[in-house]
Each structure stands twice: as structure tokens, then as C-alpha cells.
Design a protein around this motif. Structure first.
Motif, PDB file in Angstrom:
ATOM      1  N   ILE A 186       0.863  -1.183   0.000  1.00 46.42           N
ATOM      2  CA  ILE A 186       0.000   0.000   0.000  1.00 46.42           C
ATOM      3  C   ILE A 186       0.895   1.227   0.000  1.00 46.42           C
ATOM      4  N   LEU A 187       0.554   2.193  -0.822  1.00 46.86           N
ATOM      5  CA  LEU A 187       1.264   3.460  -0.858  1.00 46.86           C
ATOM      6  C   LEU A 187       0.373   4.519  -0.231  1.00 46.86           C
ATOM      7  N   ARG A 188       0.986   5.381   0.543  1.00 53.13           N
ATOM      8  CA  ARG A 188       0.229   6.432   1.211  1.00 53.13           C
ATOM      9  C   ARG A 188       0.998   7.737   1.043  1.00 53.13           C
ATOM     10  N   MET A 189       0.251   8.821   0.863  1.00 51.65           N
ATOM     11  CA  MET A 189       0.906  10.125   0.712  1.00 51.65           C
ATOM     12  C   MET A 189       0.158  11.177   1.508  1.00 51.65           C
ATOM     13  N   VAL A 190       0.885  12.184   1.939  1.00 51.34           N
ATOM     14  CA  VAL A 190       0.309  13.323   2.635  1.00 51.34           C
ATOM     15  C   VAL A 190       0.619  14.556   1.789  1.00 51.34           C
ATOM     16  N   GLU A 191      -0.427  15.301   1.482  1.00 54.34           N
ATOM     17  CA  GLU A 191      -0.278  16.517   0.678  1.00 54.34           C
ATOM     18  C   GLU A 191      -0.590  17.746   1.522  1.00 54.34           C
ATOM     19  N   GLN A 192       0.105  18.820   1.207  1.00 48.40           N
ATOM     20  CA  GLN A 192      -0.246  20.117   1.768  1.00 48.40           C
ATOM     21  C   GLN A 192      -0.121  21.136   0.644  1.00 48.40           C
ATOM     22  N   ASP A 193      -1.171  21.892   0.441  1.00 44.04           N
ATOM     23  CA  ASP A 193      -1.194  22.879  -0.645  1.00 44.04           C
ATOM     24  C   ASP A 193      -0.828  22.245  -1.986  1.00 44.04           C
ATOM     25  N   ALA A 194      -1.403  21.090  -2.249  1.00 41.72           N
ATOM     26  CA  ALA A 194      -1.227  20.347  -3.506  1.00 41.72           C
ATOM     27  C   ALA A 194       0.209  19.883  -3.738  1.00 41.72           C
ATOM     28  N   GLN A 195       1.040  19.880  -2.704  1.00 44.72           N
ATOM     29  CA  GLN A 195       2.418  19.386  -2.821  1.00 44.72           C
ATOM     30  C   GLN A 195       2.594  18.188  -1.887  1.00 44.72           C
ATOM     31  N   VAL A 196       3.176  17.117  -2.416  1.00 45.74           N
ATOM     32  CA  VAL A 196       3.402  15.915  -1.620  1.00 45.74           C
ATOM     33  C   VAL A 196       4.477  16.219  -0.576  1.00 45.74           C
ATOM     34  N   GLN A 197       4.134  15.983   0.688  1.00 50.90           N
ATOM     35  CA  GLN A 197       5.045  16.266   1.787  1.00 50.90           C
ATOM     36  C   GLN A 197       5.649  15.004   2.400  1.00 50.90           C
ATOM     37  N   PHE A 198       4.898  13.895   2.329  1.00 53.28           N
ATOM     38  CA  PHE A 198       5.313  12.680   3.012  1.00 53.28           C
ATOM     39  C   PHE A 198       4.740  11.478   2.266  1.00 53.28           C
ATOM     40  N   VAL A 199       5.548  10.439   2.101  1.00 54.36           N
ATOM     41  CA  VAL A 199       5.094   9.216   1.442  1.00 54.36           C
ATOM     42  C   VAL A 199       5.603   7.998   2.199  1.00 54.36           C
ATOM     43  N   PHE A 200       4.849   6.937   2.159  1.00 57.39           N
ATOM     44  CA  PHE A 200       5.401   5.672   2.620  1.00 57.39           C
ATOM     45  C   PHE A 200       4.741   4.498   1.940  1.00 57.39           C
ATOM     46  N   ALA A 201       5.500   3.401   1.906  1.00 53.28           N
ATOM     47  CA  ALA A 201       5.066   2.158   1.295  1.00 53.28           C
ATOM     48  C   ALA A 201       5.123   1.087   2.375  1.00 53.28           C
ATOM     49  N   PHE A 202       4.037   0.325   2.511  1.00 55.21           N
ATOM     50  CA  PHE A 202       4.016  -0.700   3.539  1.00 55.21           C
ATOM     51  C   PHE A 202       3.173  -1.895   3.100  1.00 55.21           C
ATOM     52  N   GLU A 203       3.337  -2.984   3.834  1.00 54.82           N
ATOM     53  CA  GLU A 203       2.544  -4.186   3.593  1.00 54.82           C
ATOM     54  C   GLU A 203       2.133  -4.767   4.931  1.00 54.82           C
ATOM     55  N   PHE A 204       0.989  -5.416   4.944  1.00 56.08           N
ATOM     56  CA  PHE A 204       0.547  -6.140   6.123  1.00 56.08           C
ATOM     57  C   PHE A 204       1.012  -7.584   5.992  1.00 56.08           C
ATOM     58  N   ILE A 205       1.492  -8.132   7.092  1.00 56.07           N
ATOM     59  CA  ILE A 205       1.916  -9.526   7.115  1.00 56.07           C
ATOM     60  C   ILE A 205       1.076 -10.239   8.169  1.00 56.07           C
ATOM     61  N   ALA A 206       0.330 -11.229   7.745  1.00 52.16           N
ATOM     62  CA  ALA A 206      -0.548 -11.966   8.657  1.00 52.16           C
ATOM     63  C   ALA A 206       0.184 -13.177   9.212  1.00 52.16           C
ATOM     64  N   TYR A 207       0.365 -13.169  10.517  1.00 54.94           N
ATOM     65  CA  TYR A 207       0.889 -14.326  11.224  1.00 54.94           C
ATOM     66  C   TYR A 207      -0.293 -15.045  11.875  1.00 54.94           C
ATOM     67  N   LEU A 208      -0.071 -16.195  12.434  1.00 54.68           N
ATOM     68  CA  LEU A 208      -1.167 -16.944  13.031  1.00 54.68           C
ATOM     69  C   LEU A 208      -1.835 -16.194  14.184  1.00 54.68           C
ATOM     70  N   ARG A 209      -1.063 -15.497  14.987  1.00 53.17           N
ATOM     71  CA  ARG A 209      -1.622 -14.866  16.181  1.00 53.17           C
ATOM     72  C   ARG A 209      -1.825 -13.362  16.063  1.00 53.17           C
ATOM     73  N   PHE A 210      -1.216 -12.736  15.078  1.00 57.32           N
ATOM     74  CA  PHE A 210      -1.392 -11.292  14.919  1.00 57.32           C
ATOM     75  C   PHE A 210      -0.998 -10.867  13.513  1.00 57.32           C
ATOM     76  N   THR A 211      -1.323  -9.644  13.202  1.00 52.39           N
ATOM     77  CA  THR A 211      -0.937  -9.054  11.920  1.00 52.39           C
ATOM     78  C   THR A 211       0.102  -7.973  12.187  1.00 52.39           C
ATOM     79  N   ALA A 212       1.143  -7.972  11.391  1.00 49.19           N
ATOM     80  CA  ALA A 212       2.221  -6.993  11.533  1.00 49.19           C
ATOM     81  C   ALA A 212       2.261  -6.105  10.297  1.00 49.19           C
ATOM     82  N   ILE A 213       2.969  -5.007  10.431  1.00 52.10           N
ATOM     83  CA  ILE A 213       3.157  -4.108   9.294  1.00 52.10           C
ATOM     84  C   ILE A 213       4.652  -4.033   8.988  1.00 52.10           C
TER      85      ILE A 213
END
Length: 89
Positions: free
Chosen positions: A50-77
């Protein structure tokens, strides 16, 4: 500030070029061959990350890429990339 998830192919295609300059910082400074900008795009297209971005005044200020990993007892990022303007890094 506006926060966006780039989940659907249309929004990914529309916004990805705006994220590239910030993701390039990560690939250049912190990634040691694990992935490239193109890999992030392909993984997002395949709904593997998943890609996520934060914009301010139509300019990208912050971005990150992450994935969820499902384990048997919990989900991690797993955060693949994080970058932003004015973070002092």
C-alpha cells in the motif's frame, strides 16, 4: 493537510509520478539493492503493498510504502519506504 491511500489502479497511475522524487531519496540513501522505484510501483499494482501520501497545498510532503503480514496470532506491518520533506534526514 490531506492524506491519501493509493489503492485503486486509477489513483496509483494518477499520483505515482508525484511520489517518485521522495521515494528516490529512500532508494538512493537507505535501500541497498532490496528494491527499486519500479518494484514499488509493480508491487502496488499487484496489491501486495500500500502506498500512502500526505499533501499540503497540492504538494506531496510525506510518502510511505508498507505491507501487512498476517501471522497466526497477529498481523504486523512491514514498512518498506518512508520519506518526506523537511524531516532533516
Amino acid at each position: 493537510m490531506q492524506l491519501r491511500f493509493l489503492i485503486f489502479p486509477g489513483s496509483l497511475n494518477m499520483h505515482f509520478a508525484r511520489l517518485v522524487p521522495l521515494f528516490e531519496q529512500v532508494v538512493r540513501k537507505a535501500v541497498h539493492g532490496e528494491f527499486s522505484i519500479e518494484d514499488l510501483y509493480l508491487l502496488a499494482q499487484q496489491d501486495r503493498i500500500i502506498l500512502r501520501m500526505v499533501e499540503q497545498d497540492a504538494q506531496v510532503q510525506f510518502v510511505f510504502a508498507f505491507e501487512f503480514i498476517a501471522y497466526l496470532r497477529f498481523t504486523a506491518i512491514n514498512i518498506l519506504a518512508l520519506a518526506g520533506r523537511g524531516l532533516g534526514v
